[in-house]
Design a protein around this motif. Structure first.
Motif, PDB file in Angstrom:
ATOM      1  N   UNK A 133      -6.843  25.734 -11.760  1.00 31.59           N
ATOM      2  CA  UNK A 133      -6.987  24.117 -11.403  1.00 31.59           C
ATOM      3  C   UNK A 133      -4.861  23.942 -11.204  1.00 31.59           C
ATOM      4  N   UNK A 134      -4.578  23.359 -10.044  1.00 28.51           N
ATOM      5  CA  UNK A 134      -3.621  22.783  -9.767  1.00 28.51           C
ATOM      6  C   UNK A 134      -3.518  21.275 -10.660  1.00 28.51           C
ATOM      7  N   UNK A 135      -2.062  21.378 -11.223  1.00 30.40           N
ATOM      8  CA  UNK A 135      -1.386  19.872 -11.921  1.00 30.40           C
ATOM      9  C   UNK A 135      -0.783  18.412 -10.556  1.00 30.40           C
ATOM     10  N   UNK A 136      -1.583  18.405 -11.315  1.00 28.99           N
ATOM     11  CA  UNK A 136      -1.526  16.349 -10.103  1.00 28.99           C
ATOM     12  C   UNK A 136      -0.707  15.823 -10.920  1.00 28.99           C
ATOM     13  N   UNK A 137      -0.865  14.332 -10.515  1.00 31.26           N
ATOM     14  CA  UNK A 137       0.373  12.898 -11.446  1.00 31.26           C
ATOM     15  C   UNK A 137      -0.166  12.008 -10.297  1.00 31.26           C
ATOM     16  N   UNK A 138      -1.340  10.867 -11.562  1.00 25.89           N
ATOM     17  CA  UNK A 138      -1.455   9.892 -10.692  1.00 25.89           C
ATOM     18  C   UNK A 138      -0.078   8.976 -10.750  1.00 25.89           C
ATOM     19  N   UNK A 139      -0.339   8.188  -9.563  1.00 24.85           N
ATOM     20  CA  UNK A 139       0.532   7.699  -9.717  1.00 24.85           C
ATOM     21  C   UNK A 139      -0.181   5.942  -8.799  1.00 24.85           C
ATOM     22  N   UNK A 140       0.103   4.807  -9.192  1.00 26.50           N
ATOM     23  CA  UNK A 140      -0.127   3.360  -8.724  1.00 26.50           C
ATOM     24  C   UNK A 140      -1.676   3.025  -9.295  1.00 26.50           C
ATOM     25  N   UNK A 141      -2.673   1.819  -9.227  1.00 27.92           N
ATOM     26  CA  UNK A 141      -3.835   1.749 -10.213  1.00 27.92           C
ATOM     27  C   UNK A 141      -4.382   0.797  -8.879  1.00 27.92           C
ATOM     28  N   UNK A 142      -4.147   0.004  -7.738  1.00 31.70           N
ATOM     29  CA  UNK A 142      -5.058  -0.266  -6.947  1.00 31.70           C
ATOM     30  C   UNK A 142      -5.996   0.158  -6.339  1.00 31.70           C
ATOM     31  N   UNK A 143      -6.903   0.196  -5.894  1.00 29.75           N
ATOM     32  CA  UNK A 143      -7.981   0.693  -5.285  1.00 29.75           C
ATOM     33  C   UNK A 143      -7.179   1.005  -3.665  1.00 29.75           C
ATOM     34  N   UNK A 144      -7.810   1.590  -2.994  1.00 27.53           N
ATOM     35  CA  UNK A 144      -7.357   2.096  -1.151  1.00 27.53           C
ATOM     36  C   UNK A 144      -8.104   1.249  -0.508  1.00 27.53           C
ATOM     37  N   UNK A 145      -6.620  -0.074   0.112  1.00 30.03           N
ATOM     38  CA  UNK A 145      -6.951  -1.101   0.802  1.00 30.03           C
ATOM     39  C   UNK A 145      -6.721   0.022   2.208  1.00 30.03           C
ATOM     40  N   UNK A 146      -6.089   1.027   2.560  1.00 29.89           N
ATOM     41  CA  UNK A 146      -6.476   1.318   3.927  1.00 29.89           C
ATOM     42  C   UNK A 146      -7.413   1.938   4.906  1.00 29.89           C
ATOM     43  N   UNK A 147      -7.650   1.478   5.950  1.00 28.75           N
ATOM     44  CA  UNK A 147      -8.814   1.963   6.859  1.00 28.75           C
ATOM     45  C   UNK A 147      -8.491   2.117   8.016  1.00 28.75           C
ATOM     46  N   UNK A 148      -8.292   3.817   8.877  1.00 25.64           N
ATOM     47  CA  UNK A 148      -8.198   4.205   9.769  1.00 25.64           C
ATOM     48  C   UNK A 148      -9.166   4.280  11.207  1.00 25.64           C
ATOM     49  N   UNK A 149      -8.190   2.956  12.235  1.00 22.16           N
ATOM     50  CA  UNK A 149      -9.515   3.242  13.764  1.00 22.16           C
ATOM     51  C   UNK A 149      -8.855   4.324  14.230  1.00 22.16           C
ATOM     52  N   UNK A 150      -9.309   4.779  14.785  1.00 27.37           N
ATOM     53  CA  UNK A 150      -8.671   6.070  15.624  1.00 27.37           C
ATOM     54  C   UNK A 150      -7.550   6.395  15.349  1.00 27.37           C
ATOM     55  N   UNK A 151      -6.090   6.295  16.233  1.00 29.75           N
ATOM     56  CA  UNK A 151      -4.820   6.580  15.954  1.00 29.75           C
ATOM     57  C   UNK A 151      -4.269   5.423  14.763  1.00 29.75           C
ATOM     58  N   UNK A 152      -4.901   3.728  14.762  1.00 23.99           N
ATOM     59  CA  UNK A 152      -3.821   3.585  13.468  1.00 23.99           C
ATOM     60  C   UNK A 152      -4.700   3.147  12.680  1.00 23.99           C
ATOM     61  N   UNK A 153      -4.019   2.778  11.551  1.00 25.18           N
ATOM     62  CA  UNK A 153      -3.732   2.416   9.891  1.00 25.18           C
ATOM     63  C   UNK A 153      -3.703   1.360  10.054  1.00 25.18           C
ATOM     64  N   UNK A 154      -4.737   0.364   9.210  1.00 21.60           N
ATOM     65  CA  UNK A 154      -5.086  -1.070   9.304  1.00 21.60           C
ATOM     66  C   UNK A 154      -4.667  -0.774   7.260  1.00 21.60           C
ATOM     67  N   UNK A 155      -4.096  -2.161   6.947  1.00 24.42           N
ATOM     68  CA  UNK A 155      -4.347  -2.650   5.451  1.00 24.42           C
ATOM     69  C   UNK A 155      -4.954  -4.220   5.550  1.00 24.42           C
ATOM     70  N   UNK A 156      -6.175  -4.052   4.492  1.00 21.83           N
ATOM     71  CA  UNK A 156      -7.702  -4.738   4.803  1.00 21.83           C
ATOM     72  C   UNK A 156      -7.171  -5.542   3.563  1.00 21.83           C
ATOM     73  N   UNK A 157      -6.197  -5.207   3.163  1.00 22.60           N
ATOM     74  CA  UNK A 157      -5.643  -6.808   2.587  1.00 22.60           C
ATOM     75  C   UNK A 157      -6.142  -8.327   1.760  1.00 22.60           C
ATOM     76  N   UNK A 158      -6.313  -8.529   3.197  1.00 25.22           N
ATOM     77  CA  UNK A 158      -6.728 -10.166   3.784  1.00 25.22           C
ATOM     78  C   UNK A 158      -5.787 -11.000   4.779  1.00 25.22           C
ATOM     79  N   UNK A 159      -4.405 -10.236   4.297  1.00 18.99           N
ATOM     80  CA  UNK A 159      -3.227 -11.051   5.654  1.00 18.99           C
ATOM     81  C   UNK A 159      -3.187 -10.333   6.540  1.00 18.99           C
ATOM     82  N   UNK A 160      -2.863 -11.094   7.310  1.00 17.86           N
ATOM     83  CA  UNK A 160      -2.584 -10.273   9.027  1.00 17.86           C
ATOM     84  C   UNK A 160      -1.358  -9.411   9.058  1.00 17.86           C
ATOM     85  N   UNK A 161      -1.224  -8.558   9.707  1.00 18.85           N
ATOM     86  CA  UNK A 161      -0.043  -7.367   9.272  1.00 18.85           C
ATOM     87  C   UNK A 161       0.966  -8.204  10.134  1.00 18.85           C
ATOM     88  N   UNK A 162       2.518  -8.131   9.768  1.00 17.03           N
ATOM     89  CA  UNK A 162       3.606  -8.347  10.530  1.00 17.03           C
ATOM     90  C   UNK A 162       4.362  -7.588  10.851  1.00 17.03           C
TER      91      UNK A 162
END
Length: 641
Positions: free
Chosen positions: A1-30
């Motif tokens: 099994x290949x070794x790995x290193x975990x970074x970050x602690x928040x749950x995934x807040x990214x969502x893909x729609x077609x050719x675009x990624x959106x951050x679903x944090x509740x705040x509008x993108x700027x």
């Protein structure tokens, strides 16, 4: 099994729609970041707080009225890598692995994600993972090196390929049997520090199998050619054995050059993994590079493998230097080749012959040059007697004797080709030194096949071809066949019959000498000089004496028959020679036929063979001459009519 290193602690807040990624944090993108065909709708603060480049780009884009749009066309790794970078900036969970760490390290350097923009930034995190995890592990180092191809320029600036290659070279040069753990992780079972095999984390007490020095060949063959060359160079600089390097090159070539595997066995073919075929141009480049990497020492590469490279080089029209180098490599160890190896088709545009005879001739010349000018160490062939046993027993002449047998077999295979010209056949046959052949039976067979396949040859050409063989070096079986061979010129048949009789006489003389020695020993035994403990030796001597006498009697009958026919032949020759001086006809025959009679061969038999055979001559000479003479008279009569 290949070794790995975990970074970050928040749950995934990214969502893909077609050719675009959106951050679903509740705040509008700027801010919108475009990477290739993919767009990321993000927020300014997480990005500029981690990246110096993003800080400057966002500041410049904010001054525009159209909105904040940033384009990153040159980011290493493309949109997939920037997705991970964005998640890192947001503190979302992600895993560093050997498959993505190189791209992330290059992207972090490109975006200036240093410690000035936050403690534990991406540059430091990827460096820690590279140095403390990836470079300590064979599989992870190999995987990281493979990913360098996509970002080679940026990776070179960070010396990532060099670090991975040095790590791999050090591990490949280390004997894995010396370390039970963790070096044995490359393909074997997981082990405990004590060296026993682990099953679900529990020591079974079983010992793993020992690894051979070729354990890394298959893994290294997965690298691209430029990186593989650098790995081999690093290993050579560390003093790895040349035969190990040659074995790795063999594995690499067989994996990407399908022409080499044409004649390998089914079991060997099953071991080679199927890879996407390279284009002919890429195969040509690969072959020329392998030729440059191969060690020059004799015996490091199998001769069959070298012939496979040469055959493939001719098919791919590799440069002449590469072809010449391969021919020289083969020539150095031609004595290890087989007849199947030599039978290379002719790939030239002219297609004069079915097989590439010119190539074999060049290889033979290289062998003779490396063998000391074709002299088997420089010794004069005249210093070696005609006896085949002495030739075979000389260590320095053994390789050249094997090559002579190989070339004779090759001549027999190519002789049926009607397009094979006589000068080319003669040149290859004559290139082998005369003393390299203990017997000329193989050469006689090749000449006979050539004469059979080229019946239109003139009599003079036939005689010239037959001069290649020495009738004195034909075995009794070959002499018997040649004496009845109508394809041979008359001069050659007479020589064969003459020397056949000499061989019989010499053999009989030897039998008489042995018989006399045995009789002397018998008299000593009967006189009581030898004690009763030698009764078994006496019985053995009697049996051997009986066997020799039976053989001597059969040869005496054979000689008697030969001399009877010779007497008849002499009478016929004297009749034919009347009017031109019959008294000198028989004496002139032997001179015109070019006999090379050795006085010591005759003197050995005069007192022991027989006094009753005073009119000794040759076997079937008169019969052959008579038949040839009558045949010519018939042809003359036909032409006159």
């Amino acid at each position: 099994m290949a070794a790995c290193m975990k970074l970050g602690s928040k749950s995934d807040a990214f969502q893909r729609q077609g050719q675009a990624w959106f951050c679903t944090t509740g705040l509008p993108s700027d801010v919108v970041v475009e990477v290739g065909e993919m767009s990321f709708h993000l927020h300014k603060f997480p990005l500029l707080s981690r990246s110096g480049v993003m800080e400057r780009l966002i500041a410049d884009a904010s001054e525009q009225e159209e909105g904040c749009l940033i384009q990153l066309p040159q980011i290493p790794g493309g949109s997939k890598t920037f997705e991970l970078v964005a998640k890192f900036c947001y503190g979302v969970k992600l895993e560093l692995t050997s498959a993505n760490v190189v791209h992330l390290r290059c992207a972090a350097e490109h975006l200036e994600m240093t410690e000035d923009y936050g403690e534990g930034n991406l540059i430091s995190q990827t460096e820690i993972f590279l140095n403390q995890v990836v470079l300590r592990n064979w599989k992870d180092s190999l995987k990281a090196l493979q990913t360098c191809d996509d970002v080679i320029s940026q990776a070179e600036e960070l010396q990532i390929p060099k670090r991975c290659i040095d790590s791999l070279a050090a591990k490949a040069c280390t004997d894995p049997n010396l370390f039970g753990w963790p070096v044995m992780e490359h393909g074997g079972p997981m082990q405990s520090p004590g060296g026993s095999v682990l099953w679900n984390g529990i020591s079974t007490g079983a010992r793993p199998k020992h690894s051979s020095s070729d354990w890394w060949y298959e893994d290294a063959s997965s690298l691209s050619l430029p990186l593989y060359k650098r790995l081999i160079s690093a290993m050579e600089s560390r003093g790895v054995k040349r035969e190990i390097v040659a074995g790795s090159l063999n594995c690499y070539a067989k994996k990407y050059l399908p022409g080499i595997n044409r004649r390998q066995g089914a079991s060997e073919a099953s071991n080679n993994r199927v890879v996407a075929p390279l284009s002919e141009e890429d195969q040509k480049i690969l072959l020329e590079e392998i030729d440059q990497l191969l060690p020059l020492q004799k015996g490091l590469c199998a001769t069959k493998f070298l012939f496979g490279l040469l055959r493939t080089a001719k098919i791919l029209k590799a440069n002449p230097t590469c072809v010449s180098n391969l021919e020289k490599r083969i020539g150095v160890q031609l004595d290890q080749a087989t007849l199947e190896d030599l039978l290379m088709p002719n790939f030239s545009y002219s297609m004069e012959t079915l097989y590439d005879v010119d190539c074999v001739q060049r290889i033979l010349e290289h062998f003779l040059t490396m063998d000391g000018g074709g002299g088997g160490g420089g010794e004069s062939p005249e210093s070696v007697e005609d006896g085949g046993s002495q030739l075979m027993g000389s260590p320095s002449l053994t390789p050249i004797t094997m090559v002579a047998k190989l070339i004779d077999g090759y001549l027999a295979e190519v002789a049926p080709d009607v397009n094979l010209k006589l000068p080319k056949f003669q040149s290859l046959a004559a290139a082998v030194p005369e003393y390299a052949r203990p017997l000329d039976d193989g050469l006689y067979r090749a000449i006979d096949i050539y004469l059979k396949s080229h019946p239109w040859l003139a009599e003079s050409d036939r005689e010239q071809l037959c001069r290649l063989m020495d009738c004195q070096k034909l075995s009794l079986e070959a002499c018997t066949h040649a004496a009845q061979n109508e394809r041979l010129p008359l001069r050659v048949i007479v020589q064969v019959l003459f020397f056949e009789q000499l061989q019989l006489r010499t053999s009989i003389a030897g039998c008489f000498l042995v018989s006399d020695n045995l009789d002397g020993g018998s008299r000593q035994l009967r006189s009581g000089l030898v004690g009763p403990t030698n009764e078994g030796g006496w019985a053995t001597a009697v049996r051997e004496n009986q066997v020799l006498k039976v053989g001597m009697d059969s040869m005496r009958i054979r000689v008697s028959e030969l001399e009877k026919e010779c007497s008849n032949m002499r009478n016929e020759i004297e009749k034919l020679g009347k009017g031109k001086g019959s008294s000198t006809t028989w004496g002139n025959v032997s001179k015109k036929l070019g006999f090379r009679l050795k006085s010591q061969m005759c003197s050995a038999q005069e007192g022991s063979v027989s006094k009753q055979n005073n009119n000794g001559g040759n076997v079937k000479i008169e019969k052959v001459v008579r038949e040839r003479h009558h045949g010519k008279e018939k042809r003359n009569l036909t032409s006159d009519e």
